[in-house]
Design a protein around this motif. Structure first.
Motif, PDB file in Angstrom:
ATOM      1  N   ILE A  48       0.786  -1.333  -0.160  1.00  0.00           N
ATOM      2  CA  ILE A  48       0.090   0.032  -0.020  1.00  0.00           C
ATOM      3  C   ILE A  48       0.951   1.307  -0.020  1.00  0.00           C
ATOM      4  CG2 ILE A  48      -1.619   1.333   1.354  1.00  0.00           C
ATOM      5  CD1 ILE A  48      -2.897  -1.424   2.363  1.00  0.00           C
ATOM      6  N   PRO A  49       0.676   2.153  -0.923  1.00  0.00           N
ATOM      7  CA  PRO A  49       1.475   3.171  -1.019  1.00  0.00           C
ATOM      8  C   PRO A  49       1.201   4.217  -0.258  1.00  0.00           C
ATOM      9  CG  PRO A  49      -0.001   3.318  -2.887  1.00  0.00           C
ATOM     10  CD  PRO A  49      -0.096   1.898  -2.370  1.00  0.00           C
ATOM     11  N   GLU A  50       2.086   5.247   0.329  1.00  0.00           N
ATOM     12  CA  GLU A  50       1.916   6.273   1.170  1.00  0.00           C
ATOM     13  C   GLU A  50       1.458   7.501   0.564  1.00  0.00           C
ATOM     14  OE1 GLU A  50       4.500   6.490   4.393  1.00  0.00           O
ATOM     15  OE2 GLU A  50       4.073   4.323   5.274  1.00  0.00           O
ATOM     16  N   THR A  51       0.899   8.556   0.914  1.00  0.00           N
ATOM     17  CA  THR A  51       0.689   9.781   0.565  1.00  0.00           C
ATOM     18  C   THR A  51       1.841  10.760   0.707  1.00  0.00           C
ATOM     19  OG1 THR A  51      -0.182  10.527   2.511  1.00  0.00           O
ATOM     20  CG2 THR A  51      -1.616   9.986   0.964  1.00  0.00           C
ATOM     21  N   HIS A  52       2.231  11.552  -0.235  1.00  0.00           N
ATOM     22  CA  HIS A  52       3.517  12.381  -0.034  1.00  0.00           C
ATOM     23  C   HIS A  52       2.832  13.733  -0.735  1.00  0.00           C
ATOM     24  CE1 HIS A  52       5.556   8.611  -0.089  1.00  0.00           C
ATOM     25  NE2 HIS A  52       6.359   9.351   0.722  1.00  0.00           N
ATOM     26  N   PHE A  53       3.330  14.861  -0.007  1.00  0.00           N
ATOM     27  CA  PHE A  53       2.821  16.196  -0.378  1.00  0.00           C
ATOM     28  C   PHE A  53       4.072  17.213  -0.399  1.00  0.00           C
ATOM     29  CE2 PHE A  53      -0.733  14.063   1.963  1.00  0.00           C
ATOM     30  CZ  PHE A  53      -1.804  14.200   0.947  1.00  0.00           C
ATOM     31  N   GLU A 230     -13.974   6.474  -5.640  1.00  0.00           N
ATOM     32  CA  GLU A 230     -13.251   6.183  -6.809  1.00  0.00           C
ATOM     33  C   GLU A 230     -11.757   7.060  -6.714  1.00  0.00           C
ATOM     34  OE1 GLU A 230     -15.465   7.324 -10.360  1.00  0.00           O
ATOM     35  OE2 GLU A 230     -16.269   5.201 -10.316  1.00  0.00           O
ATOM     36  N   CYS A 231     -10.987   6.955  -5.574  1.00  0.00           N
ATOM     37  CA  CYS A 231      -9.856   7.646  -5.217  1.00  0.00           C
ATOM     38  C   CYS A 231      -8.981   6.612  -4.994  1.00  0.00           C
ATOM     39  CB  CYS A 231      -9.993   8.597  -3.732  1.00  0.00           C
ATOM     40  SG  CYS A 231     -10.992   9.852  -4.055  1.00  0.00           S
ATOM     41  N   ASN A 232      -7.431   6.776  -5.079  1.00  0.00           N
ATOM     42  CA  ASN A 232      -6.508   6.062  -4.733  1.00  0.00           C
ATOM     43  C   ASN A 232      -5.345   6.753  -4.056  1.00  0.00           C
ATOM     44  OD1 ASN A 232      -4.238   4.390  -5.081  1.00  0.00           O
ATOM     45  ND2 ASN A 232      -5.118   3.504  -6.850  1.00  0.00           N
ATOM     46  N   THR A 233      -4.879   6.476  -2.989  1.00  0.00           N
ATOM     47  CA  THR A 233      -3.661   6.656  -2.049  1.00  0.00           C
ATOM     48  C   THR A 233      -4.180   7.781  -1.078  1.00  0.00           C
ATOM     49  OG1 THR A 233      -2.315   6.022  -3.860  1.00  0.00           O
ATOM     50  CG2 THR A 233      -1.158   7.250  -1.804  1.00  0.00           C
ATOM     51  N   VAL A 234      -4.845   7.421  -0.220  1.00  0.00           N
ATOM     52  CA  VAL A 234      -5.574   8.237   0.799  1.00  0.00           C
ATOM     53  C   VAL A 234      -5.114   7.993   2.388  1.00  0.00           C
ATOM     54  CG1 VAL A 234      -7.655   8.898   1.811  1.00  0.00           C
ATOM     55  CG2 VAL A 234      -7.522   8.521  -0.716  1.00  0.00           C
ATOM     56  N   LEU A 235      -4.821   9.198   3.008  1.00  0.00           N
ATOM     57  CA  LEU A 235      -4.568   9.194   4.321  1.00  0.00           C
ATOM     58  C   LEU A 235      -5.581   9.820   5.130  1.00  0.00           C
ATOM     59  CD1 LEU A 235      -2.559   8.319   6.861  1.00  0.00           C
ATOM     60  CD2 LEU A 235      -1.365  10.595   6.220  1.00  0.00           C
ATOM     61  N   VAL A 236      -6.062   9.275   6.276  1.00  0.00           N
ATOM     62  CA  VAL A 236      -6.753   9.919   7.271  1.00  0.00           C
ATOM     63  C   VAL A 236      -6.167   9.566   8.491  1.00  0.00           C
ATOM     64  CG1 VAL A 236      -9.178  10.435   8.446  1.00  0.00           C
ATOM     65  CG2 VAL A 236      -9.036   9.755   5.984  1.00  0.00           C
ATOM     66  N   LYS A 237      -5.568  10.685   9.243  1.00  0.00           N
ATOM     67  CA  LYS A 237      -4.958  10.462  10.396  1.00  0.00           C
ATOM     68  C   LYS A 237      -5.084  11.457  11.601  1.00  0.00           C
ATOM     69  CE  LYS A 237       0.211  10.026  11.758  1.00  0.00           C
ATOM     70  NZ  LYS A 237      -0.288   8.782  12.549  1.00  0.00           N
ATOM     71  N   ASN A 255      -9.009   2.524  -3.594  1.00  0.00           N
ATOM     72  CA  ASN A 255      -7.733   1.734  -3.286  1.00  0.00           C
ATOM     73  C   ASN A 255      -6.938   2.595  -2.377  1.00  0.00           C
ATOM     74  OD1 ASN A 255      -9.128  -0.509  -4.861  1.00  0.00           O
ATOM     75  ND2 ASN A 255      -8.362   0.643  -6.624  1.00  0.00           N
ATOM     76  N   ASN A 256      -6.129   1.654  -1.653  1.00  0.00           N
ATOM     77  CA  ASN A 256      -4.885   2.193  -0.828  1.00  0.00           C
ATOM     78  C   ASN A 256      -5.367   3.373   0.035  1.00  0.00           C
ATOM     79  OD1 ASN A 256      -3.114   0.212  -2.617  1.00  0.00           O
ATOM     80  ND2 ASN A 256      -3.353   1.685  -4.132  1.00  0.00           N
ATOM     81  N   ILE A 257      -5.894   2.835   1.007  1.00  0.00           N
ATOM     82  CA  ILE A 257      -6.636   3.681   2.063  1.00  0.00           C
ATOM     83  C   ILE A 257      -5.778   3.374   3.406  1.00  0.00           C
ATOM     84  CG2 ILE A 257      -8.479   4.831   3.090  1.00  0.00           C
ATOM     85  CD1 ILE A 257      -8.752   5.077   0.105  1.00  0.00           C
ATOM     86  N   ILE A 258      -5.320   4.518   4.023  1.00  0.00           N
ATOM     87  CA  ILE A 258      -4.642   4.024   5.425  1.00  0.00           C
ATOM     88  C   ILE A 258      -5.490   5.196   6.554  1.00  0.00           C
ATOM     89  CG2 ILE A 258      -2.686   4.234   7.018  1.00  0.00           C
ATOM     90  CD1 ILE A 258      -1.178   3.999   4.448  1.00  0.00           C
ATOM     91  N   ILE A 259      -6.167   4.639   7.200  1.00  0.00           N
ATOM     92  CA  ILE A 259      -6.919   5.346   8.402  1.00  0.00           C
ATOM     93  C   ILE A 259      -6.104   5.019   9.668  1.00  0.00           C
ATOM     94  CG2 ILE A 259      -9.097   5.557   9.513  1.00  0.00           C
ATOM     95  CD1 ILE A 259     -10.575   4.553   7.036  1.00  0.00           C
ATOM     96  N   ASP A 260      -5.643   6.132  10.225  1.00  0.00           N
ATOM     97  CA  ASP A 260      -4.285   5.700  11.467  1.00  0.00           C
ATOM     98  C   ASP A 260      -4.790   6.920  12.608  1.00  0.00           C
ATOM     99  OD1 ASP A 260      -2.348   5.190  13.011  1.00  0.00           O
ATOM    100  OD2 ASP A 260      -1.025   5.923  11.535  1.00  0.00           O
ATOM    101  N   GLY A 261      -5.102   6.345  13.672  1.00  0.00           N
ATOM    102  CA  GLY A 261      -5.348   7.119  14.960  1.00  0.00           C
ATOM    103  C   GLY A 261      -6.359   8.032  15.157  1.00  0.00           C
ATOM    104  N   VAL A 284      -6.936   0.181   8.685  1.00  0.00           N
ATOM    105  CA  VAL A 284      -7.576   0.866   9.697  1.00  0.00           C
ATOM    106  C   VAL A 284      -6.783   0.515  11.136  1.00  0.00           C
ATOM    107  CG1 VAL A 284      -9.637   1.334  10.996  1.00  0.00           C
ATOM    108  CG2 VAL A 284      -9.787   0.820   8.676  1.00  0.00           C
ATOM    109  N   LYS A 285      -5.942   1.423  11.473  1.00  0.00           N
ATOM    110  CA  LYS A 285      -5.143   0.913  12.665  1.00  0.00           C
ATOM    111  C   LYS A 285      -4.925   2.055  14.012  1.00  0.00           C
ATOM    112  CE  LYS A 285      -0.823   2.651  10.264  1.00  0.00           C
ATOM    113  NZ  LYS A 285       0.624   2.274   9.844  1.00  0.00           N
TER     114      LYS A 285
END
Length: 480
Positions: A48-53, A230-237, A255-261, A284-285
């Motif tokens: 799973i790829p991570e977001t970069h800004f 229909e999104c790809n590579t998402v972070l909610v933290k 696809n490729n969603i990380i929900i953290d904390g 989801v962690k």
């Protein structure tokens, strides 16, 4: 032999070798997955790829936002987000203070970041939420925009320790549920009126194009809170979410969603904490869920609409989470028609007298769907009301829920589970004679207190390995 013939021969030989290697590798991966499915989880996590800004910040106050909790800042949010994405992306900063707004629509390469004491207050006026392509209880439609919405975006995030406050209560969104405990009384319009939910379901059954399923004003179908469509590579933290109108975190066809904390604290009707739907590669962690409905509910479309879309939800991982109140800790269904597979739950704590079940799968013969390969380990469960594990092919909540789509539930494993109070049943599982629930394993499970060991009907191959319920070792393997 000519040169051309030699090249052709070598090409064919090379192709045969490659095919042999692919088949060999596939067989090896399958064997590894069957022997230890948790290795498969590790591979999913690594993939799973991570977001970069970009290191640029766009403060909403510089675009006219006013932090008085009263001024509507919808335009300021939109201007800041537009400037951010048009200049290569970066961070849209929400400073400390209270900011009232309507719908926020995110763009690619944008990280909406809340300062620790920032609070976004979402308007309770439905007119502040334009009609968009979305989904409601597993059926696509044109309806009120989710409070935060992203469609067809890549590399997008919501971060920071601030609060998203939907401001829903029994005077606004919740009353639309038709529930008396949420303020509804006879004569007040709601989603249950014949022209609302029933019409949407009927449209889907008749395959009416989604663009023609226009709801919104006068139809009383509440908006989702946060939806990535229909999104790809998402972070909610790290954010806190409270007082949601409806479903809270809703990755849809994404696809490729990380929900953290993330902390979710919302006890309204249908206030599921996280609902991945038609989505894949989700983590989801480290989250806390205290909800009015399921803490996590994995979805895959409702009835005909789910079969039309036909995208299963899969590769979904839940780690190190805390579940407090809710209808279920980790749930699959009931909107499940496209199927779910490869679900991994580990190292979670579930405990509340208001938590009905720990692990639950719910479907019926209108939903159908194949639900398989669900692996759970290392749970600490204090109290649940009904049961530790519930697998139900006869889920019925909105009138008749029978049809011709017999579901499949198979390969469910619970390992290293400690339960202080399991409620009525350790396991409750009900299948069809022609489609029994298959292959349930409880290994190293200890349930200290429960009324009945199990209630089972049409269950094939349930295995108890080193499992103790009410201080007695349970027989190893049975069919029911």
């Amino acid at each position: 032999m000519t040169t051309n013939k030699l090249i052709t021969f070598k090409s064919i030989a090379f192709f045969i070798v490659i095919i042999s290697l692919v088949l060999s590798c596939g067989k090896q991966v399958s064997t590894i997955s069957e022997a230890n499915p948790w290795k498969k989880m590790d591979l999913i996590v690594k993939s799973i790829p991570e977001t970069h800004f970009s290191d640029k910040t766009y403060n909403i106050n510089d675009f006219g936002a006013i932090a008085d909790g009263k001024t509507l800042n919808t335009a300021a949010f939109a201007k800041a987000i537009k400037a951010c994405t048009e200049n290569g992306g970066g961070k849209v900063m929400v400073p400390n203070g209270k900011y009232l707004t309507g719908a926020i629509h995110l763009e690619s390469n944008v990280n909406l970041h809340l300062d620790d004491q920032a609070e976004i207050l979402f308007s309770t006026n439905p007119k502040d939420y334009p009609i968009v392509h979305t989904s409601w209880e597993g059926t696509e439609l044109m309806n009120y925009s989710p409070l935060i919405y992203a469609k067809n975006k890549t590399n997008v995030a919501i971060t920071g320790k601030g609060t998203l406050n939907g401001q829903a209560d029994s005077t606004n969104w919740w009353i639309w549920s038709g529930g008396k405990s949420y303020g509804w009384q006879k004569g007040i319009p709601s989603q249950n009126d014949p022209t609302n939910r029933e019409v949407l379901v009927d449209m889907a059954e008749k395959n009416v194009p989604v663009a023609e399923r226009i709801f919104g004003e006068g139809r009383y179908l509440r908006p989702n809170f946060i939806e990535f469509f229909e999104c790809n590579t998402v972070l909610v933290k790290d954010i806190t979410v409270i007082n949601a109108p409806f479903w809270i975190l809703h990755p849809l066809k994404s696809n490729n969603i990380i929900i953290d904390g993330v902390t979710v604290n919302s006890h309204g009707p249908n206030n599921d904490g996280c609902d991945p739907e038609y989505s894949q590669n989700i983590i989801v962690k480290n989250c806390t869920f205290n909800t009015g409905d399921d803490c996590i509910a994995i979805k895959a479309g409702r009835d005909a609409d789910g079969r039309r879309v036909a995208i299963p939800s899969k590769n979904i991982i839940v780690q190190n989470c805390k579940m407090i109140d809710g209808h279920g800790g980790v749930v699959i269904g009931s909107e499940i028609s496209a199927g779910v597979n490869n679900v991994f739950v580990e190292n979670c704590v579930m405990d509340s007298p208001n938590l009905d079940r720990a692990i639950r799968i719910k479907t019926n013969s209108k939903r159908g769907g194949v639900i398989e390969d669900v692996y759970v380990r290392n749970l600490e469960i204090g109290t649940v009301k009904e049961c530790v594990l519930k697998l139900n092919m006869f889920y019925n909540v909105y009138g008749s829920q029978t049809g011709n789509f017999i579901p499949v539930i198979r390969n469910i494993s619970l390992e290293n589970i400690n339960v202080k109070n399991g409620g009525k049943y350790s396991v409750r599982a009900e299948g069809y004679a022609e489609s029994p629930v298959e292959n349930i394993t409880l290994k190293n499970v200890v349930i200290k207190k429960v009324d009945s060991i199990y209630l089972l009907k049409n269950v094939k191959n349930i295995n108890f390995i080193n499992t103790y319920i009410n201080d007695k070792k349970v027989e190893s393997s049975k069919n029911f």
